[in-house]
Motif scaffolding. Structure first.
Motif, PDB file in Angstrom:
ATOM      1  N   MET A  47      -4.710  -0.379  -2.059  1.00 15.81           N
ATOM      2  CA  MET A  47      -4.068  -1.307  -2.270  1.00 15.81           C
ATOM      3  C   MET A  47      -2.922  -1.385  -1.489  1.00 15.81           C
ATOM      4  O   MET A  47      -1.899  -0.765  -1.755  1.00 15.81           O
ATOM      5  CB  MET A  47      -3.976  -1.586  -3.885  1.00 15.81           C
ATOM      6  CG  MET A  47      -5.215  -1.927  -4.397  1.00 15.81           C
ATOM      7  SD  MET A  47      -6.210  -3.565  -4.005  1.00 15.81           S
ATOM      8  CE  MET A  47      -4.817  -4.685  -4.649  1.00 15.81           C
ATOM      9  N   LEU A  48      -2.591  -2.110  -0.283  1.00 10.26           N
ATOM     10  CA  LEU A  48      -1.418  -2.075   0.386  1.00 10.26           C
ATOM     11  C   LEU A  48      -1.104  -3.485   0.873  1.00 10.26           C
ATOM     12  O   LEU A  48      -1.709  -4.368   1.175  1.00 10.26           O
ATOM     13  CB  LEU A  48      -1.600  -1.188   1.735  1.00 10.26           C
ATOM     14  CG  LEU A  48      -2.070   0.149   1.517  1.00 10.26           C
ATOM     15  CD1 LEU A  48      -2.268   0.746   2.931  1.00 10.26           C
ATOM     16  CD2 LEU A  48      -0.614   0.919   1.084  1.00 10.26           C
ATOM     17  N   ALA A  49       0.162  -3.644   0.880  1.00 12.11           N
ATOM     18  CA  ALA A  49       0.902  -4.844   1.660  1.00 12.11           C
ATOM     19  C   ALA A  49       0.387  -4.880   3.261  1.00 12.11           C
ATOM     20  O   ALA A  49       0.604  -3.895   3.554  1.00 12.11           O
ATOM     21  CB  ALA A  49       2.146  -5.024   1.225  1.00 12.11           C
ATOM     22  N   LYS A  56       4.879  -8.327  -3.841  1.00  5.48           N
ATOM     23  CA  LYS A  56       3.277  -7.711  -4.475  1.00  5.48           C
ATOM     24  C   LYS A  56       2.238  -8.732  -4.282  1.00  5.48           C
ATOM     25  O   LYS A  56       1.019  -8.503  -4.140  1.00  5.48           O
ATOM     26  CB  LYS A  56       3.285  -7.775  -5.937  1.00  5.48           C
ATOM     27  CG  LYS A  56       4.388  -6.447  -6.290  1.00  5.48           C
ATOM     28  CD  LYS A  56       3.605  -5.198  -6.689  1.00  5.48           C
ATOM     29  CE  LYS A  56       4.538  -4.298  -7.205  1.00  5.48           C
ATOM     30  NZ  LYS A  56       4.060  -2.770  -7.119  1.00  5.48           N
ATOM     31  N   VAL A 111       0.002  -7.846  -1.424  1.00  9.20           N
ATOM     32  CA  VAL A 111      -1.030  -6.821  -1.520  1.00  9.20           C
ATOM     33  C   VAL A 111      -2.419  -6.923  -1.533  1.00  9.20           C
ATOM     34  O   VAL A 111      -2.780  -7.999  -2.320  1.00  9.20           O
ATOM     35  CB  VAL A 111      -0.520  -5.842  -2.648  1.00  9.20           C
ATOM     36  CG1 VAL A 111      -1.510  -4.719  -3.046  1.00  9.20           C
ATOM     37  CG2 VAL A 111       1.065  -5.415  -2.763  1.00  9.20           C
TER      38      VAL A 111
END
Lengths: 235, 224
Positions: free
Chosen positions: A202-204, A212, A215
């Motif tokens: 889970m990444l931006a 957030k 993400v």
């Protein structure tokens, strides 16, 4: 932005004078450029943005002035690739500077350094002793270089002397390596764009990277990429 | 090798002696086991003298501790020889997620410890070491810490004099399992400073730990 805006494929290499301090393994070029555009648009107002709370998303620029090619909402700019995998930790001390105490107004005669705005910190921050940091990108080279000329340094704690840039060099590349190079993800690649991998996080994936809401499940930089479907074309 | 030195042996013997003395004074002890290197050593030392001792483990919840590390900790306790493991946690971790602060004080010390006392447990083996901080040095001046008869079980600090080198020496020489997260953190922070604590915890922000966590565990940053 369209392809008529002189887009080309290139690699920008920052030759570093001092180590790069990080709070995250990756520095994203689109994040840096969005920050520089934001600062340019706001001028001196940039320095009076609210700081007690995280800045609202509206304050952050993420619009059509970005001199980068885009595939849907993903900019064609890689994260920084360093010439070393070594990392270490330095301790940063944040202390109240008594010599400037006449500049602040407090209700009491003492300044509380245990809590609040002037809280003293002893922080450990990782740094990478890299000589070079390379970004691969597809975009308007002239505009990218113009914006980067205002960049004081790379990474965190630039005012402390970390991340000082000695010089910048550019090499034109045959292909667009901003997303994938030799089957390896060069930046966070959202799965909804058709990418897949055995490694997922889970990444931006777009600026602002601290937000957030940006993400999503992504293929992390450095992971082997496969395609679930034909990738979308850049615009 | 460090484990061949006299200093190492004298400190391990002292730890064993404290456990022996504690068993003479008390009737129903339990071991507080976080899963870190210190409590791994302490658990092994206590199990040598009482293989049925209760092992109490505090779960920080899925927002502070990745579930694979939590599973590894419990598996390690079993591998070390614990037969009687009890896991406690707080509902606050689910409610407040990464904004949960001082839950240990309110729930573990304020709720669970008096409950343990009421159940008849009169002593808790705690893996605090004097070397860790000045506060812990002061606290572990004596090996036994009383809290009053009805408040909470007394605390015993068997490994109070052990140095970080003794701890790793004991783990390696006895082939004890330890969480693999140490192998990730120790090369960056040093084997003396790497600790198993909560990740992305606001309470450690002033120490810069979230930056180190962000650098080493980027996948867990946005897990919630």
């Amino acid at each position: 932005m369209s392809e008529s805006k002189n887009y080309s494929n290139f690699a920008i290499t920052f030759h570093m004078q001092t180590p790069i301090m990080l709070g995250h393994p990756w520095i994203a070029l689109d994040g840096i450029l969005a920050h520089l555009i934001n600062r340019e648009i706001r001028g001196q107002d940039y320095y009076t943005l609210p700081s007690k709370e995280p800045v609202a998303k509206d304050y952050f620029y993420n619009g059509p002035l970005m001199p980068l090619a885009q595939t849907r909402d993903v900019f064609h700019a890689s994260v920084a690739w360093f010439d070393t995998t070594e990392a270490s930790v330095a301790t940063i001390y944040k202390r109240f500077a008594e010599q400037h105490s006449h500049l602040i107004h407090t209700k009491t005669k003492t300044v509380d350094v245990a809590r609040g705005q002037f809280k003293a910190y002893t922080m450990r921050l990782p740094y990478v002793p890299a000589c070079t940091a390379t970004f691969y990108t597809r975009g308007n080279l002239k505009e990218v270089l113009r914006l980067l000329s205002f960049l004081p340094g790379l990474g965190k704690k630039v005012a402390y002397g970390y991340g000082a840039i000695k010089s910048v060099s550019v090499i034109e590349t045959d292909d667009d390596y901003s997303l994938v190079k030799d089957g390896v993800a060069m930046r966070p690649l959202p799965l909804n764009l058709g990418f897949d991998s055995t490694e997922k996080m889970m990444l931006a994936y777009k600026p602002p990277y601290w937000d957030k809401t940006n993400v999503a499940p992504c293929v992390p930089p450095g992971a082997k990429v496969s395609w679930m479907k034909e990738p979308a074309k850049a615009s | 090798m460090w484990t061949k030195t006299e200093e190492y042996h004298s400190r391990i013997c002292e730890a064993e002696e404290i456990i022996r003395k504690a068993y003479e004074k008390i009737s129903r002890p339990f071991v507080s086991f976080s899963g870190g290197k210190d409590s791994t050593v302490m658990l092994h030392l206590v199990l040598q003298q009482d293989s049925n001792v209760l092992v109490l483990h505090w779960d920080y919840g899925r927002y502070y501790m990745p579930r694979e590390i939590e599973a590894e900790i419990l598996a390690n306790a079993q591998k070390i020889g614990a037969k009687n493991i009890r896991v406690e946690t707080s509902i606050q971790y689910e409610k407040q997620k990464r904004k949960a602060v001082n839950v240990i004080g309110r729930d573990l010390i304020g709720r669970i410890m008096p409950k343990m006392k009421a159940e008849g447990y009169d002593c808790c083996f705690l893996g605090l070491r004097a070397e860790e901080s000045m506060k812990r040095k002061r606290r572990t001046k004596t090996w036994l810490e009383y809290h009053g008869e009805h408040v909470a079980p007394a605390n015993v600090f068997p490994i109070r004099r052990l140095k970080w080198l003794d701890v790793w020496g004991y783990i390696v020489s006895n082939g004890l399992p330890y969480p693999k997260i140490y192998d990730l953190y120790a090369p960056l922070l040093g084997w003396d400073k790497a600790r198993l604590v909560t990740f992305f915890d606001m309470e450690f922000e002033k120490l810069g730990s979230p930056y180190v966590d962000g650098f080493l565990l980027p996948g867990f940053r946005n897990w919630v």
